[in-house]
Design a protein around this motif. Structure first.
Motif, PDB file in Angstrom:
ATOM      1  N   SER A 272      49.358  19.076  50.371  1.00  0.00           N
ATOM      2  CA  SER A 272      48.932  17.674  50.327  1.00  0.00           C
ATOM      3  C   SER A 272      48.038  17.423  49.117  1.00  0.00           C
ATOM      4  CB  SER A 272      48.195  17.321  51.622  1.00  0.00           C
ATOM      5  OG  SER A 272      47.056  18.150  51.800  1.00  0.00           O
ATOM      6  N   MET A 273      47.268  18.425  48.708  1.00  0.00           N
ATOM      7  CA  MET A 273      46.410  18.249  47.547  1.00  0.00           C
ATOM      8  C   MET A 273      47.227  18.027  46.282  1.00  0.00           C
ATOM      9  SD  MET A 273      43.645  20.925  45.914  1.00  0.00           S
ATOM     10  CE  MET A 273      44.959  22.124  45.664  1.00  0.00           C
ATOM     11  N   LEU A 274      48.292  18.806  46.084  1.00  0.00           N
ATOM     12  CA  LEU A 274      49.114  18.645  44.888  1.00  0.00           C
ATOM     13  C   LEU A 274      49.845  17.309  44.915  1.00  0.00           C
ATOM     14  CD1 LEU A 274      50.113  19.734  42.259  1.00  0.00           C
ATOM     15  CD2 LEU A 274      51.871  21.020  43.471  1.00  0.00           C
ATOM     16  N   ARG A 275      50.295  16.859  46.083  1.00  0.00           N
ATOM     17  CA  ARG A 275      50.920  15.531  46.164  1.00  0.00           C
ATOM     18  C   ARG A 275      49.935  14.444  45.740  1.00  0.00           C
ATOM     19  NH1 ARG A 275      53.048  17.308  50.912  1.00  0.00           N
ATOM     20  NH2 ARG A 275      51.484  16.156  52.101  1.00  0.00           N
ATOM     21  N   PHE A 276      48.712  14.547  46.215  1.00  0.00           N
ATOM     22  CA  PHE A 276      47.685  13.572  45.846  1.00  0.00           C
ATOM     23  C   PHE A 276      47.441  13.588  44.342  1.00  0.00           C
ATOM     24  CE2 PHE A 276      43.172  12.991  44.845  1.00  0.00           C
ATOM     25  CZ  PHE A 276      42.973  11.688  45.270  1.00  0.00           C
ATOM     26  N   LEU A 277      47.337  14.769  43.754  1.00  0.00           N
ATOM     27  CA  LEU A 277      47.076  14.875  42.319  1.00  0.00           C
ATOM     28  C   LEU A 277      48.250  14.342  41.499  1.00  0.00           C
ATOM     29  CD1 LEU A 277      45.401  18.406  42.184  1.00  0.00           C
ATOM     30  CD2 LEU A 277      44.278  16.179  42.026  1.00  0.00           C
ATOM     31  N   LEU A 278      49.473  14.607  41.944  1.00  0.00           N
ATOM     32  CA  LEU A 278      50.638  14.114  41.218  1.00  0.00           C
ATOM     33  C   LEU A 278      50.721  12.589  41.259  1.00  0.00           C
ATOM     34  CD1 LEU A 278      53.358  16.719  42.272  1.00  0.00           C
ATOM     35  CD2 LEU A 278      52.367  16.422  40.000  1.00  0.00           C
ATOM     36  N   VAL A 279      50.388  11.996  42.399  1.00  0.00           N
ATOM     37  CA  VAL A 279      50.399  10.532  42.492  1.00  0.00           C
ATOM     38  C   VAL A 279      49.349   9.931  41.557  1.00  0.00           C
ATOM     39  CG1 VAL A 279      49.950   8.586  44.029  1.00  0.00           C
ATOM     40  CG2 VAL A 279      51.356  10.488  44.826  1.00  0.00           C
ATOM     41  N   GLU A 280      48.152  10.533  41.529  1.00  0.00           N
ATOM     42  CA  GLU A 280      47.114  10.030  40.643  1.00  0.00           C
ATOM     43  C   GLU A 280      47.511  10.199  39.183  1.00  0.00           C
ATOM     44  OE1 GLU A 280      44.216   8.523  41.584  1.00  0.00           O
ATOM     45  OE2 GLU A 280      45.053   8.545  43.602  1.00  0.00           O
ATOM     46  N   ALA A 281      48.066  11.374  38.840  1.00  0.00           N
ATOM     47  CA  ALA A 281      48.456  11.621  37.444  1.00  0.00           C
ATOM     48  C   ALA A 281      49.612  10.729  37.023  1.00  0.00           C
ATOM     49  CB  ALA A 281      48.826  13.098  37.272  1.00  0.00           C
ATOM     50  N   ALA A 282      50.551  10.455  37.943  1.00  0.00           N
ATOM     51  CA  ALA A 282      51.694   9.612  37.607  1.00  0.00           C
ATOM     52  C   ALA A 282      51.250   8.186  37.282  1.00  0.00           C
ATOM     53  CB  ALA A 282      52.692   9.609  38.760  1.00  0.00           C
ATOM     54  N   GLN A 283      50.215   7.695  37.940  1.00  0.00           N
ATOM     55  CA  GLN A 283      49.724   6.357  37.623  1.00  0.00           C
ATOM     56  C   GLN A 283      49.109   6.307  36.227  1.00  0.00           C
ATOM     57  OE1 GLN A 283      47.715   4.306  41.078  1.00  0.00           O
ATOM     58  NE2 GLN A 283      47.911   6.323  41.996  1.00  0.00           N
ATOM     59  N   VAL A 284      48.421   7.391  35.841  1.00  0.00           N
ATOM     60  CA  VAL A 284      47.870   7.446  34.480  1.00  0.00           C
ATOM     61  C   VAL A 284      49.003   7.522  33.463  1.00  0.00           C
ATOM     62  CG1 VAL A 284      46.370   8.743  32.934  1.00  0.00           C
ATOM     63  CG2 VAL A 284      45.788   8.543  35.353  1.00  0.00           C
ATOM     64  N   THR A 285      50.044   8.300  33.774  1.00  0.00           N
ATOM     65  CA  THR A 285      51.185   8.395  32.868  1.00  0.00           C
ATOM     66  C   THR A 285      51.880   7.045  32.708  1.00  0.00           C
ATOM     67  OG1 THR A 285      51.491  10.673  33.629  1.00  0.00           O
ATOM     68  CG2 THR A 285      53.281   9.695  32.381  1.00  0.00           C
ATOM     69  N   ALA A 286      52.007   6.308  33.813  1.00  0.00           N
ATOM     70  CA  ALA A 286      52.644   4.995  33.751  1.00  0.00           C
ATOM     71  C   ALA A 286      51.845   4.020  32.894  1.00  0.00           C
ATOM     72  CB  ALA A 286      52.831   4.436  35.162  1.00  0.00           C
ATOM     73  N   ARG A 287      50.535   4.188  32.834  1.00  0.00           N
ATOM     74  CA  ARG A 287      49.720   3.333  31.964  1.00  0.00           C
ATOM     75  C   ARG A 287      49.777   3.787  30.514  1.00  0.00           C
ATOM     76  NH1 ARG A 287      46.047   3.580  36.476  1.00  0.00           N
ATOM     77  NH2 ARG A 287      44.901   5.265  35.446  1.00  0.00           N
TER      78      ARG A 287
END
Length: 413
Positions: A272-287
């Motif tokens: 669950s920790m890696l899923r959380f980190l990937l979601v946060e990182a993906a939002q930064v990538t999208a910006r």
């Protein structure tokens, strides 16, 4: 050789063992830790070869360390797959131990990959920081609620010096004032601890070349890169990006039959920790990247914001997987990618051509009668040259098709 099937519980373990030399079968219930440690130490002192199988479960780290110290072979199996091999509807601890023993004897035990002790210890560092950040977030949310109840709404400015002064200047009731003071003290203690853990993570990333390569991807920081490397482990154990997405729980549940197809929420398997980190990182990538932003906005209009975030997290996980598997940084990923539209040619002048495509490997050989036109003119015979042919137009695709169909024959090692 003694083979033991273990049904492990936090307080005890039910074992079923058989001696392959004599055929002797035994069943025991061992309490933790004294009785179990005594039995396994006795087997190790007897000089007999012992193999132990158990399901993957928690609270068994001491047991794994004990068997490693005694040099007893331990196999850890997939609990879900072992469950599917149970035929009887009755379920007891004795039957579970007997099932694991039978799978070991029949060589059908579904063994899983187990990370090293160093890997597990670094995961504890990540988890510790993750929990500390969660605790700090809960405290900050409570302080925001206190400020809102007093008519102060300044969001992130509340944590600056002026916002802190305004929060402390409110006249509150005795117990409300006590709560505010305790929360501020906890926040002041957590901030240095989180900063220290972040510095330790940064130092570990400097020692890990794979994590440094993943950090070249926009939006991926030290924490996400190190967590991905530790949790994925060996990238070769996955055949494609879909398996990585399934391993991380980023694929939807499916219950389909016949003409009916039902898709549910994501499975949420894995970390669950890696899923959380990937979601946060993906939002930064999208910006950061325009193409990611357009894809994110398109998905958000069709499926909603939450679904779009998860979809972009899955896309980021697949990108990081191929970068990790191929040993590429982000610039190499842009140049080659993981699709069949990118072809890498390893050329040996006057001898043969070895063509590889990614992710599927297709090896072919060409006996070069003449020097191909795309080689340097001043190349020496029998000298190895490498060049990249990026198929970005229909003419290039047609050229590659001609190479494969007309001139190349299957590679035979």
């Amino acid at each position: 050789m003694i083979i033991i099937g273990v049904d492990f519980h936090p307080e005890f373990q039910q074992i079923a063992s058989v001696d392959t030399d004599t055929g002797e079968f035994q069943e025991k219930r061992l309490t933790h830790r004294e009785e179990a440690e005594k039995i396994y130490r006795a087997l190790a002192c007897a000089g007999q070869k012992v193999r132990v199988g158990m399901e993957a479960s928690g609270h068994a780290r001491w047991f794994e360390r004990l068997l490693a110290e005694l040099q007893i072979e331990l196999l850890i199996g997939d609990a879900a797959e072992i469950r599917t091999k149970r035929v009887r509807k009755q379920k007891t601890d004795r039957q579970d131990a007997q099932l694991i023993l039978s799978l070991l004897l029949e060589d059908r035990f579904p063994r899983i990959w187990v990370p090293s002790w160093e890997n597990r210890d670094l995961r504890q560092l990540l988890w510790h920081r993750h929990r500390m950040v969660q605790a700090r977030t809960r405290i900050m949310n409570q302080l925001q609620a206190v400020a809102l109840n007093e008519g102060l709404r300044c969001k992130k400015k509340l944590w600056r010096e002026r916002g802190r002064e305004q929060l402390e200047s409110f006249r509150l009731a005795p117990w409300a004032s006590r709560r505010r003071r305790d929360l501020l003290e906890l926040l002041d203690r957590l901030n240095p601890t989180i900063a220290e853990l972040s510095q330790a993570i940064q130092q570990e990333v400097e020692k890990c070349p794979e994590a440094r390569r993943l950090m070249t991807h926009p939006g991926v920081g030290p924490l996400t890169a190190l967590a991905f490397v530790l949790i994925i482990g060996e990238a070769d154990r996955f055949q494609c990006g879909k398996q990585v997405a399934s391993y991380l729980g980023l694929v939807p549940l499916e219950d389909s039959s016949g003409n009916r197809r039902r898709l549910g929420h994501i499975t949420k398997q894995g970390s669950s920790m890696l899923r959380f980190l990937l979601v946060e990182a993906a939002q930064v990538t999208a910006r950061s990247l325009p193409q990611w932003r357009s894809k994110y906005l398109h998905l958000m209009m069709r499926r909603g914001r939450k679904t779009a975030k998860v979809a972009m997290a899955r896309r980021l996980a697949v990108h990081l997987y191929w970068m990790m598997r191929q040993g590429w940084d982000y610039q190499q990923w842009i140049k080659f990618g993981s699709s069949l539209s990118s072809v890498r040619l390893d050329i040996v002048c006057s001898s043969k051509i070895l063509l590889r495509t990614t992710p599927t490997v297709l090896e072919c050989r060409l006996e070069a009668r003449t020097t191909p036109p795309y080689l340097p003119r001043n190349c020496a015979p029998k000298e190895l040259f490498r060049c990249a042919l990026v198929l970005c137009s229909p003419s290039c695709l047609h050229f590659a098709h001609l190479l494969l169909v007309r001139r190349l024959k299957p590679f035979s090692p």
